[in-house]
Enzyme design. Structure first.
Site, PDB file in Angstrom:
ATOM      1  N   HIS A 314       0.902  -1.245   0.003  1.00 47.90           N
ATOM      2  CA  HIS A 314       0.075   0.059   0.105  1.00 47.90           C
ATOM      3  C   HIS A 314       1.057   1.193  -0.034  1.00 47.90           C
ATOM      4  CE1 HIS A 314      -2.987   2.954   0.604  1.00 47.90           C
ATOM      5  NE2 HIS A 314      -3.704   2.386   1.631  1.00 47.90           N
ATOM      6  N   HIS A 353      -1.976  -0.292 -11.921  1.00 47.57           N
ATOM      7  CA  HIS A 353      -2.645  -0.005 -10.621  1.00 47.57           C
ATOM      8  C   HIS A 353      -3.881  -0.981 -10.508  1.00 47.57           C
ATOM      9  CE1 HIS A 353      -4.939   2.568  -7.793  1.00 47.57           C
ATOM     10  NE2 HIS A 353      -3.808   3.150  -7.556  1.00 47.57           N
ATOM     11  N   ASP A 409       2.946   6.753  -8.002  1.00 48.44           N
ATOM     12  CA  ASP A 409       4.209   6.532  -7.327  1.00 48.44           C
ATOM     13  C   ASP A 409       5.295   6.620  -8.144  1.00 48.44           C
ATOM     14  OD1 ASP A 409       2.874   5.648  -4.975  1.00 48.44           O
ATOM     15  OD2 ASP A 409       2.258   4.015  -6.094  1.00 48.44           O
TER      16      ASP A 409
END
Length: 492
Positions: A314, A353, A409
């Site tokens: 996460h 994702h 990210d």
């Protein structure tokens, strides 16, 4: 002239035939969803392959390992369309908010449901920043951690620790309707709830900065006045002395100036906080609601969310990107790395994702921010490798066909690294803004007109059926890895 046939009224239901019994059921469809509890009414006698533990006569269960297609709550906060790459806070596209809004304005939007008037935002900002101050005893709390303690371990503990200060926020002490009576418009209950929200958002940056400075061996900093939310955070991280004097010249009598974070970096962090403020029913938000459903104080629920986000699946994704880029080494090694990924010998971090099947809308915003940050900090040595990897993956049919596009990210780790944050602090920079999303979802649950039901999922039991206790002398030892306690080495 022929009259057009009247359209049949749409039947918003799902017809289900249980082939075990031949019975037919009509399951209502609302908001393109069916109630899982309806399936409890679909019962059948046990068949040849059933065990008593299957409980076939007590109704059908719905299995969904990992909540891949289970809606656990009705929410008006965040909408994601993963197929089209859409993210909206309360209906507003994330692209518009990142360009025109501020983090605390978005916090107001997520929590209260609408963009604030100038006076409303001013009040909210003032309350949040006012509640950033920590009790003096907190220095002893943070001082009790080892110098090398992970900042996320400190932050998780600190949120739980906050709850010990505010008994008025604890339903176990004040009664279980302390926050749920907000649904009836109780003004005192709403005021109490808002005060805890101010505290959680305001103290999130203070706690994060204290965890950071423990690692640096520096004294803690009282939140300053007259700065924005992210400016205050950066100030608390980097404040060095009572005056923070510095001079750009080599004069013998330098003119001292108070330290203030660079506006480009403060704005970049503000936008990053906007992008990370909420993301619908992710693992940590679900954890906050799961914990909150038993009606603890909100600090305990947020601490649980923090622990959930701590996990590498996460909150550790952007750290994994940096480690991946470091392992690649240079742009010349990118083709060999991607070949190893295709052979499943390496992991491609920062691409793809769980929700977005095309592209992460936040990635385009963050790419622009990266350029602005690098213009101030100087280019990161890993940037060339990152660009080479980015371009090569987007041109490779292997990754394109699998819809593996860069996500938020991929760039955020490079920005945090350029700003000087250590890698193990990256999840903390995720937690601080996500506190807003957590309290927004917690507040929404407390305000539910139907009340709060404790979350109690079912399971499918596949263990042994009933068996009788066996005395020691009649037992056969069950041995093997995972079947008995391990022998561990004691270090004293």
């Amino acid at each position: 002239m022929e009259t057009p046939k009247a359209k049949h009224a749409r039947n918003n239901s799902l017809a289900v035939i249980d082939n075990r019994t031949g019975k037919q059921y009509s399951v209502p469809i609302t908001h393109n969803s069916v109630p899982a509890t309806f399936f409890k009414s679909i019962r059948a006698p046990a068949g040849p392959g059933n065990r008593p533990e299957d409980e076939t006569e007590r109704g059908l269960r719905v299995a969904d390992r990992g909540f891949l297609n289970t809606a656990v709550i009705e929410s008006a906060i965040t909408y994601i369309d993963g197929e089209r790459g859409v993210l909206r806070y309360r209906g507003y596209p994330i692209e518009q908010l990142a360009e025109k809004s501020t983090f605390l304005e978005c916090a107001y939007l997520l929590i209260y449901g609408s963009l604030p008037a100038r006076s409303q935002l001013s009040h909210f900002e003032r309350e949040v920043l006012l509640h950033g101050i920590m009790h003096a005893d907190s220095t002893k709390f943070f001082g009790s951690f080892r110098y090398d303690a992970h900042p996320m371990a400190m932050l998780t503990s600190a949120f739980a620790y906050l709850g010990s200060y505010y008994g008025e926020a604890n339903p176990s002490l004040q009664g279980q309707t302390l926050f749920t009576k907000c649904a009836k418009g109780d003004p005192e209950a709403l005021q109490n709830m808002d005060k805890q929200i101010y505290r959680l958002i305001g103290k999130a940056t203070t706690l994060a900065a204290m965890a950071y400075r423990v690692r640096q061996g520096r004294e803690f900093v009282v939140p300053p006045t007259g700065m924005s939310y992210t400016e205050s955070f950066l100030y608390q991280l980097d404040h060095l002395s009572p005056t923070d004097s510095f001079s750009a010249s080599s004069s013998a009598s330098p003119s001292p100036s108070p330290y203030k974070p660079h506006p480009v970096l403060a704005r970049a962090l503000d936008i990053l906080f906007i992008l990370h403020a909420d993301h619908e029913m992710n693992a940590s938000s679900t954890t906050v609601l799961q914990t909150g459903s038993s009606l603890p104080d909100p600090y305990s629920a947020v601490a649980a969310g923090c622990a959930s986000l701590y996990g590498p699946l996460h909150g550790g994704a952007n750290e994994a990107v940096i480690r991946m880029l470091v392992s690649i080494g240079s742009p010349n090694n990118v083709p060999a790395f991607l070949a190893a990924v295709k052979r499943r010998e390496k992991v491609l971090s920062g691409f793809g994702h769980r929700v977005y099947k095309t592209s992460d809308p936040r990635s385009f915003i963050i790419r622009k921010i990266a350029d602005e940050v690098f213009a101030v900090t100087g280019p990161d040595p890993l940037l060339d490798t990152a660009m080479a990897l980015h371009d090569a993956a987007l041109k490779d049919d292997y990754f394109v066909s699998r819809k593996l596009a860069p996500n938020v990210d991929f760039w955020s780790g490079l920005i945090y690294r350029a700003m000087g944050f250590p890698m193990d602090f990256f999840p903390v920079l995720f937690v601080v803004p996500r506190v807003v999303g957590w309290v927004a979802h917690w507040r929404q649950m407390m305000l539910s007109p139907e009340g709060v039901k404790i979350w109690r999922p079912r399971q499918i039991y596949v263990g042994p059926s009933e068996r009788s206790y066996v005395p020691f002398d009649e037992r056969e030892a069950v041995q093997g890895p995972g079947k008995e306690p391990s022998i561990v080495i004691h270090s004293g």
